[in-house]
Scaffold this active site. Structure first.
Site, PDB file in Angstrom:
ATOM      1  N   ASN A 181     -13.634  -4.817   3.330  1.00 22.88           N
ATOM      2  CA  ASN A 181     -14.542  -4.846   2.104  1.00 22.88           C
ATOM      3  C   ASN A 181     -13.592  -6.424   1.395  1.00 22.88           C
ATOM      4  O   ASN A 181     -13.822  -5.907   0.149  1.00 22.88           O
ATOM      5  CB  ASN A 181     -13.928  -3.671   1.558  1.00 22.88           C
ATOM      6  CG  ASN A 181     -12.043  -3.288   1.011  1.00 22.88           C
ATOM      7  OD1 ASN A 181     -11.561  -4.121   1.195  1.00 22.88           O
ATOM      8  ND2 ASN A 181     -12.796  -2.484   0.604  1.00 22.88           N
ATOM      9  N   PHE A 189      -5.709   6.982   6.904  1.00 24.16           N
ATOM     10  CA  PHE A 189      -5.860   5.609   7.566  1.00 24.16           C
ATOM     11  C   PHE A 189      -4.563   4.302   6.704  1.00 24.16           C
ATOM     12  O   PHE A 189      -4.787   3.300   7.368  1.00 24.16           O
ATOM     13  CB  PHE A 189      -7.168   5.460   6.327  1.00 24.16           C
ATOM     14  CG  PHE A 189      -7.633   4.996   4.860  1.00 24.16           C
ATOM     15  CD1 PHE A 189      -6.075   4.315   4.070  1.00 24.16           C
ATOM     16  CD2 PHE A 189      -7.569   6.676   4.203  1.00 24.16           C
ATOM     17  CE1 PHE A 189      -6.349   4.648   2.837  1.00 24.16           C
ATOM     18  CE2 PHE A 189      -7.113   6.352   3.157  1.00 24.16           C
ATOM     19  CZ  PHE A 189      -6.797   5.388   2.568  1.00 24.16           C
ATOM     20  N   THR A 235     -14.637   0.900  -4.418  1.00 22.60           N
ATOM     21  CA  THR A 235     -13.909   0.283  -2.912  1.00 22.60           C
ATOM     22  C   THR A 235     -15.249   0.618  -1.612  1.00 22.60           C
ATOM     23  O   THR A 235     -15.300  -0.232  -0.538  1.00 22.60           O
ATOM     24  CB  THR A 235     -13.271   1.595  -2.555  1.00 22.60           C
ATOM     25  OG1 THR A 235     -11.934   1.736  -3.458  1.00 22.60           O
ATOM     26  CG2 THR A 235     -12.403   1.353  -1.621  1.00 22.60           C
ATOM     27  N   GLU A 293       2.381  -4.957  -8.137  1.00 27.40           N
ATOM     28  CA  GLU A 293       1.585  -6.258  -7.916  1.00 27.40           C
ATOM     29  C   GLU A 293       2.252  -7.452  -7.965  1.00 27.40           C
ATOM     30  O   GLU A 293       2.754  -8.627  -6.744  1.00 27.40           O
ATOM     31  CB  GLU A 293       0.140  -6.006  -6.990  1.00 27.40           C
ATOM     32  CG  GLU A 293       0.496  -4.983  -6.302  1.00 27.40           C
ATOM     33  CD  GLU A 293      -1.576  -4.574  -6.787  1.00 27.40           C
ATOM     34  OE1 GLU A 293      -2.054  -3.119  -6.114  1.00 27.40           O
ATOM     35  OE2 GLU A 293      -2.197  -5.326  -6.991  1.00 27.40           O
ATOM     36  N   ARG A 331     -11.797  -5.614 -11.627  1.00 32.89           N
ATOM     37  CA  ARG A 331     -12.520  -4.643 -10.860  1.00 32.89           C
ATOM     38  C   ARG A 331     -13.947  -3.752 -10.671  1.00 32.89           C
ATOM     39  O   ARG A 331     -14.217  -3.967  -9.628  1.00 32.89           O
ATOM     40  CB  ARG A 331     -11.401  -2.750 -11.358  1.00 32.89           C
ATOM     41  CG  ARG A 331     -10.383  -2.905 -11.145  1.00 32.89           C
ATOM     42  CD  ARG A 331      -9.954  -2.778  -9.487  1.00 32.89           C
ATOM     43  NE  ARG A 331      -9.858  -1.507  -9.525  1.00 32.89           N
ATOM     44  CZ  ARG A 331      -9.960  -1.235  -8.078  1.00 32.89           C
ATOM     45  NH1 ARG A 331      -8.872  -1.763  -7.372  1.00 32.89           N
ATOM     46  NH2 ARG A 331     -10.245   0.342  -7.315  1.00 32.89           N
ATOM     47  N   TYR A 383       0.520  -0.715   0.573  1.00 33.61           N
ATOM     48  CA  TYR A 383      -0.289  -0.272   0.457  1.00 33.61           C
ATOM     49  C   TYR A 383       0.669   1.026   0.226  1.00 33.61           C
ATOM     50  O   TYR A 383       0.280   2.004   0.825  1.00 33.61           O
ATOM     51  CB  TYR A 383      -0.682  -0.313   1.373  1.00 33.61           C
ATOM     52  CG  TYR A 383      -1.837  -0.994   1.304  1.00 33.61           C
ATOM     53  CD1 TYR A 383      -3.463  -0.928  -0.190  1.00 33.61           C
ATOM     54  CD2 TYR A 383      -2.267  -2.275   1.801  1.00 33.61           C
ATOM     55  CE1 TYR A 383      -4.095  -1.768  -0.027  1.00 33.61           C
ATOM     56  CE2 TYR A 383      -3.313  -3.249   1.796  1.00 33.61           C
ATOM     57  CZ  TYR A 383      -4.373  -2.765   0.317  1.00 33.61           C
ATOM     58  OH  TYR A 383      -5.391  -3.947   0.731  1.00 33.61           O
ATOM     59  N   ARG A 438     -18.101  -7.166  -3.713  1.00 31.52           N
ATOM     60  CA  ARG A 438     -18.827  -6.243  -2.351  1.00 31.52           C
ATOM     61  C   ARG A 438     -19.687  -5.901  -2.511  1.00 31.52           C
ATOM     62  O   ARG A 438     -20.155  -5.403  -1.339  1.00 31.52           O
ATOM     63  CB  ARG A 438     -17.571  -5.103  -2.410  1.00 31.52           C
ATOM     64  CG  ARG A 438     -15.946  -5.130  -2.168  1.00 31.52           C
ATOM     65  CD  ARG A 438     -14.876  -3.979  -2.893  1.00 31.52           C
ATOM     66  NE  ARG A 438     -13.632  -4.023  -2.298  1.00 31.52           N
ATOM     67  CZ  ARG A 438     -12.723  -3.725  -3.191  1.00 31.52           C
ATOM     68  NH1 ARG A 438     -13.058  -2.470  -3.780  1.00 31.52           N
ATOM     69  NH2 ARG A 438     -11.044  -3.640  -2.268  1.00 31.52           N
TER      70      ARG A 438
END
Length: 221
Positions: A182, A127, A161, A196, A155, A119, A172
């Site tokens: 989530n 956050f 999100t 990634e 996605r 991240y 989700r």
């Protein structure tokens, strides 16, 4: 009785019918052996062809995929809450039913350092610390999926999100309620997918293979 059979046996050995029977038996045995050789040979040939297909595929597809083709790849991670809630099979099923191909999977407990690196683009957000703590709090299922437009479509399968803004039918939208829980992560671009996949997988942990089902998914490969 056995004496009479013993006296008759030499005559039987010399008879035409017995020789014919013996010859037929030998031929049948030889044919059986030949067939077995044929079967073994076929297996070897089939194995060679399969190996050649894998090598051929491996030669043209890097382990991070080929964006813009049917070999495009994305990184998908089921977060600790998704794993704890036993949603792994459900989520894998969504991608498989769509037609995408799973080419890499592992389950691990990320360290805070790994989570922070994952991240890194969010490190300036308030956050960030909570996100790192959450992502490294339990088992995560890391996956590499392959297919045409898999990053963008992946996605859409995942949803927004914020689960409250996700449409019904998305992962989700159907399976979670809050942003902080989530359940799943998906690469948001082909570049992030590349980064990634490289972060979580080694080259030998992602497999190249052709599936006979692909002709029922794609018009042209």
């Amino acid at each position: 009785m056995f004496g009479r059979f013993a006296r008759a046996f030499p005559k039987m050995m010399g008879s035409t019918s017995f020789r014919t029977f013996a010859t037929a038996g030998s031929n049948a045995f030889a044919k059986s052996i030949s067939n077995k050789k044929l079967v073994v040979g076929s297996v070897v040939v089939a194995s060679t062809i399969a190996t050649t297909t894998l090598v051929s595929c491996a030669d043209k597809v890097p382990f991070t995929g080929l964006p813009g083709t049917n070999y495009e790849r994305t990184f998908i991670a089921i977060k600790p809450d998704g794993t704890e809630r036993r949603l792994v099979g459900e989520i894998i099923g969504r991608f498989e039913k769509k037609g995408f191909k799973l080419v890499g999977i592992k389950i691990l407990h990320p360290t805070p350092e790994q989570a922070a690196k994952h991240y890194d683009d969010l490190k300036s957000k308030p956050f960030f610390d909570g996100l790192v703590k959450y992502f490294s709090s339990g088992a995560v299922v890391c996956m590499v999926w392959e297919g045409k437009d898999v990053v963008k479509t992946g996605r859409k399968l995942i949803g927004e999100t914020n689960p409250a803004l996700s449409v019904p039918g998305s992962i989700r939208g159907d399976l979670c309620i809050e942003v902080g829980r989530n359940i799943i992560h998906g690469s948001d671009s082909t570049q992030s997918a590349n980064d990634e996949i490289t972060l979580w997988f080694g080259e030998t942990e992602v497999t190249n293979y052709e599936s006979p089902l692909e002709k029922f998914i794609y018009e042209r490969k």
